[in-house]
Design a protein around this motif. Structure first.
Motif, PDB file in Angstrom:
ATOM      1  N   ALA A  12       0.833  -1.207   0.000  1.00  0.00           N
ATOM      2  CA  ALA A  12       0.000   0.000   0.000  1.00  0.00           C
ATOM      3  C   ALA A  12       0.871   1.263   0.000  1.00  0.00           C
ATOM      4  CB  ALA A  12      -0.930  -0.008   1.209  1.00  0.00           C
ATOM      5  N   VAL A  13       1.926   1.241   0.796  1.00  0.00           N
ATOM      6  CA  VAL A  13       2.817   2.415   0.837  1.00  0.00           C
ATOM      7  C   VAL A  13       3.505   2.597  -0.513  1.00  0.00           C
ATOM      8  CG1 VAL A  13       4.928   3.352   1.877  1.00  0.00           C
ATOM      9  CG2 VAL A  13       3.165   2.358   3.335  1.00  0.00           C
TER      10      VAL A  13
ATOM     11  N   HIS B  90       2.342  10.886   0.663  1.00  0.00           N
ATOM     12  CA  HIS B  90       3.312  10.494  -0.358  1.00  0.00           C
ATOM     13  C   HIS B  90       2.719  10.528  -1.762  1.00  0.00           C
ATOM     14  CE1 HIS B  90       5.579   8.534   3.109  1.00  0.00           C
ATOM     15  NE2 HIS B  90       6.313   9.521   2.676  1.00  0.00           N
ATOM     16  N   ALA B  91       1.385  10.452  -1.866  1.00  0.00           N
ATOM     17  CA  ALA B  91       0.744  10.578  -3.184  1.00  0.00           C
ATOM     18  C   ALA B  91       1.000  11.977  -3.751  1.00  0.00           C
ATOM     19  CB  ALA B  91      -0.745  10.297  -3.078  1.00  0.00           C
ATOM     20  N   LEU B  92       1.059  12.971  -2.863  1.00  0.00           N
ATOM     21  CA  LEU B  92       1.352  14.334  -3.330  1.00  0.00           C
ATOM     22  C   LEU B  92       2.795  14.443  -3.820  1.00  0.00           C
ATOM     23  CD1 LEU B  92      -0.485  16.554  -0.680  1.00  0.00           C
ATOM     24  CD2 LEU B  92      -1.143  16.132  -3.042  1.00  0.00           C
ATOM     25  N   TYR B  93       3.711  13.766  -3.119  1.00  0.00           N
ATOM     26  CA  TYR B  93       5.109  13.763  -3.587  1.00  0.00           C
ATOM     27  C   TYR B  93       5.170  13.110  -4.963  1.00  0.00           C
ATOM     28  CZ  TYR B  93       6.218  14.359   1.430  1.00  0.00           C
ATOM     29  OH  TYR B  93       6.286  14.784   2.719  1.00  0.00           O
ATOM     30  N   LEU B 116      10.770   6.990  -2.481  1.00  0.00           N
ATOM     31  CA  LEU B 116      10.231   8.346  -2.304  1.00  0.00           C
ATOM     32  C   LEU B 116       9.714   8.597  -0.880  1.00  0.00           C
ATOM     33  CD1 LEU B 116       9.883  10.850  -4.080  1.00  0.00           C
ATOM     34  CD2 LEU B 116       7.586  10.089  -4.627  1.00  0.00           C
ATOM     35  N   THR B 117      10.627   8.799   0.054  1.00  0.00           N
ATOM     36  CA  THR B 117      10.263   9.144   1.432  1.00  0.00           C
ATOM     37  C   THR B 117      10.219  10.667   1.580  1.00  0.00           C
ATOM     38  OG1 THR B 117      12.588   9.091   1.921  1.00  0.00           O
ATOM     39  CG2 THR B 117      11.350   7.090   2.402  1.00  0.00           C
ATOM     40  N   ASP B 118       9.800  11.153   2.752  1.00  0.00           N
ATOM     41  CA  ASP B 118       9.795  12.598   3.017  1.00  0.00           C
ATOM     42  C   ASP B 118      11.174  13.208   2.747  1.00  0.00           C
ATOM     43  OD1 ASP B 118       7.115  12.897   4.160  1.00  0.00           O
ATOM     44  OD2 ASP B 118       7.884  11.861   5.928  1.00  0.00           O
ATOM     45  N   GLU B 119      12.195  12.563   3.316  1.00  0.00           N
ATOM     46  CA  GLU B 119      13.544  13.136   3.274  1.00  0.00           C
ATOM     47  C   GLU B 119      14.110  13.152   1.852  1.00  0.00           C
ATOM     48  OE1 GLU B 119      12.556  10.768   5.354  1.00  0.00           O
ATOM     49  OE2 GLU B 119      12.767  11.612   7.377  1.00  0.00           O
ATOM     50  N   ALA B 120      13.924  12.027   1.133  1.00  0.00           N
ATOM     51  CA  ALA B 120      14.456  11.940  -0.229  1.00  0.00           C
ATOM     52  C   ALA B 120      13.713  12.919  -1.143  1.00  0.00           C
ATOM     53  CB  ALA B 120      14.333  10.519  -0.761  1.00  0.00           C
ATOM     54  N   ILE B 217      -2.016  15.757   5.356  1.00  0.00           N
ATOM     55  CA  ILE B 217      -2.520  15.879   3.984  1.00  0.00           C
ATOM     56  C   ILE B 217      -3.535  17.022   3.885  1.00  0.00           C
ATOM     57  CG2 ILE B 217      -4.280  14.049   4.207  1.00  0.00           C
ATOM     58  CD1 ILE B 217      -2.691  13.848   1.054  1.00  0.00           C
ATOM     59  N   CYS B 218      -4.341  17.240   4.937  1.00  0.00           N
ATOM     60  CA  CYS B 218      -5.280  18.377   4.923  1.00  0.00           C
ATOM     61  C   CYS B 218      -4.499  19.685   4.815  1.00  0.00           C
ATOM     62  CB  CYS B 218      -6.120  18.405   6.204  1.00  0.00           C
ATOM     63  SG  CYS B 218      -7.287  17.049   6.291  1.00  0.00           S
ATOM     64  N   ALA B 219      -3.453  19.808   5.633  1.00  0.00           N
ATOM     65  CA  ALA B 219      -2.636  21.027   5.612  1.00  0.00           C
ATOM     66  C   ALA B 219      -1.952  21.181   4.258  1.00  0.00           C
ATOM     67  CB  ALA B 219      -1.604  20.976   6.731  1.00  0.00           C
ATOM     68  N   GLY B 220      -1.458  20.063   3.719  1.00  0.00           N
ATOM     69  CA  GLY B 220      -0.785  20.107   2.427  1.00  0.00           C
ATOM     70  C   GLY B 220      -1.717  20.587   1.328  1.00  0.00           C
ATOM     71  N   LEU B 221      -2.917  20.004   1.270  1.00  0.00           N
ATOM     72  CA  LEU B 221      -3.877  20.387   0.219  1.00  0.00           C
ATOM     73  C   LEU B 221      -4.336  21.833   0.394  1.00  0.00           C
ATOM     74  CD1 LEU B 221      -5.973  17.087   0.028  1.00  0.00           C
ATOM     75  CD2 LEU B 221      -4.418  17.977  -1.726  1.00  0.00           C
ATOM     76  N   ALA B 222      -4.587  22.242   1.652  1.00  0.00           N
ATOM     77  CA  ALA B 222      -5.025  23.624   1.901  1.00  0.00           C
ATOM     78  C   ALA B 222      -3.926  24.599   1.477  1.00  0.00           C
ATOM     79  CB  ALA B 222      -5.378  23.807   3.378  1.00  0.00           C
ATOM     80  N   GLY B 223      -2.687  24.291   1.843  1.00  0.00           N
ATOM     81  CA  GLY B 223      -1.562  25.157   1.487  1.00  0.00           C
ATOM     82  C   GLY B 223      -1.378  25.250  -0.026  1.00  0.00           C
ATOM     83  N   MET B 224      -1.511  24.096  -0.707  1.00  0.00           N
ATOM     84  CA  MET B 224      -1.365  24.094  -2.166  1.00  0.00           C
ATOM     85  C   MET B 224      -2.429  24.963  -2.821  1.00  0.00           C
ATOM     86  SD  MET B 224      -0.710  20.039  -2.755  1.00  0.00           S
ATOM     87  CE  MET B 224      -1.137  20.024  -4.507  1.00  0.00           C
ATOM     88  N   LEU B 225      -3.672  24.813  -2.349  1.00  0.00           N
ATOM     89  CA  LEU B 225      -4.787  25.568  -2.932  1.00  0.00           C
ATOM     90  C   LEU B 225      -4.585  27.071  -2.728  1.00  0.00           C
ATOM     91  CD1 LEU B 225      -7.442  24.982  -4.400  1.00  0.00           C
ATOM     92  CD2 LEU B 225      -8.606  25.166  -2.194  1.00  0.00           C
ATOM     93  N   VAL B 226      -4.203  27.456  -1.515  1.00  0.00           N
ATOM     94  CA  VAL B 226      -4.001  28.882  -1.237  1.00  0.00           C
ATOM     95  C   VAL B 226      -2.835  29.433  -2.070  1.00  0.00           C
ATOM     96  CG1 VAL B 226      -3.237  30.497   0.562  1.00  0.00           C
ATOM     97  CG2 VAL B 226      -5.087  28.882   1.038  1.00  0.00           C
TER      98      VAL B 226
END
Lengths: 102, 239
Positions: A12-13, B90-93, B116-120, B217-226
């Motif tokens: 899933a990840v 990670h779908a956004l990345y 594709l992790t946060d850091e990479a 993800i809520c914060a990410g989507l809100a930030g992207m939209l703004v």
């Protein structure tokens, strides 16, 4: 049972990370989409930083020493433009703040 | 930190730059791996299961959530569902990286997505935006992701054997947040990015009580939209 959980969650990840990379086969995307995706890094990384800095023990904590440490490290980041210096200044500030205000 | 390169780097140079860019983050990643390994032993997993999880899932926060749910007696589907939800950002990345990898064959897309992790993501997207004309740029993510992968496996194993040698109270994981901030700062001179950052920061903190780290993800989507709307607004005024 645990092996099943390890394999399914791993799959899933992976599928989450693969999703759009797998779907998109052409380089040109609409200008609107390009503009929107230009904010992914700013928005998501900010969310991670804000959570790490302003939340402690699952609550909003405005007295967290990480807040001033982040500000000091932010100044170091602007002046030095170096990730290594930013980390060093941030961690040293955090330890000093914790030592001074236990 | 900012090397504006005009010439195209060779694959090997990109790969090494990826490793070099990722190296400082090890200050935060290594204690995290040790803590995970030690915690997994305490939770009752066998060394083989722990190593397999680090190799298959390869995601710090998700793996910790896995342990918490397993300890509480949750079934395989609840565990997997929750781990996926925790990693949904990670779908956004993936979307953000997709245009850069669109031309690549599957044998590249699959390992790059796996790494594709946060850091990479953070270290590579910065280079991709900074250096637009780089045909070998995927080697940067390969280098940065592989360093992270190798260190994650080694520290997981060390955590199993020696326990969390570095006490969590040291707060070394804060190094990861500090690095992300250092990456963010140069963007914030642009008003739409500043708006995206402020929106995301506020939403992340106030949406924190949501389950499964959905606040991210809520914060990410809100930030992207703004950010997007703010860019359009400024574009209209300019015309």
């Amino acid at each position: 049972m645990i092996w099943l959980a390890i394999f399914i969650s791993g799959l899933a990840v992976f599928l989450t990370r693969f999703s759009f990379i797998g779907i998109l086969n052409r380089r040109d995307i609409s200008p609107a989409m390009k503009s929107l995706l230009g904010y992914v890094s700013t928005a998501v990384l900010t969310a991670i930083v804000a959570t790490e800095t302003f939340i402690s023990n699952h609550e909003i904590d405005m007295t967290n020493p990480k807040i001033p440490a982040l500000v000091i490290a932010g100044i170091a980041a602007v002046l030095s433009r170096s990730v290594v210096i930013t980390i060093a200044v941030g961690l040293v500030s955090l330890y000093l703040l914790k030592a001074i205000f236990p | 930190m900012t090397h504006a390169l005009n010439h195209a780097l060779a694959p090997r140079a990109q790969f090494l730059l990826g490793i070099k860019d990722q190296a400082p983050l090890m200050v935060g990643v290594m204690p995290f791996g040790l803590i995970f390994g030690a915690l997994a032993v305490e939770t009752g997993l066998t060394p083989l299961q722990i190593v397999a999880m680090s190799a298959i899932t390869f995601g710090g926060a998700g793996q910790i959530v896995f342990l918490q749910l397993y300890a509480s007696g949750a079934n395989a589907f609840l565990i997997s569902g929750t781990v996926s939800a925790v990693n949904i950002r990670h779908a956004l990345y993936s979307a953000s990286m997709a245009p850069y990898f669109a031309h690549l064959p599957w044998r590249w897309k699959i390992p790059l997505a796996y790494l594709l992790t946060d850091e990479a993501y953070a270290m590579s997207i910065r280079r991709f935006e900074m250096m637009p004309a780089q045909p070998a740029r995927h080697y940067h993510l390969l280098g940065s992701g592989l360093l992270l992968w190798v260190m994650w496996q080694i520290t997981t194993m060390l955590g199993i054997v020696v326990g969390a040698a570095i006490p969590p109270s040291l707060g070394l994981e804060f190094a990861i947040a500090l690095t992300f901030m250092a990456i963010l700062i140069p963007h914030l001179r642009l008003i739409p990015h500043l708006n995206a950052c402020l929106t995301s920061g506020v939403v992340a903190v106030f949406a924190y009580p949501l389950p499964w780290k959905l606040s991210l993800i809520c914060a990410g989507l809100a930030g992207m939209l703004v950010g997007f709307l703010s860019e359009r607004q400024r574009g209209k005024r300019g015309r």
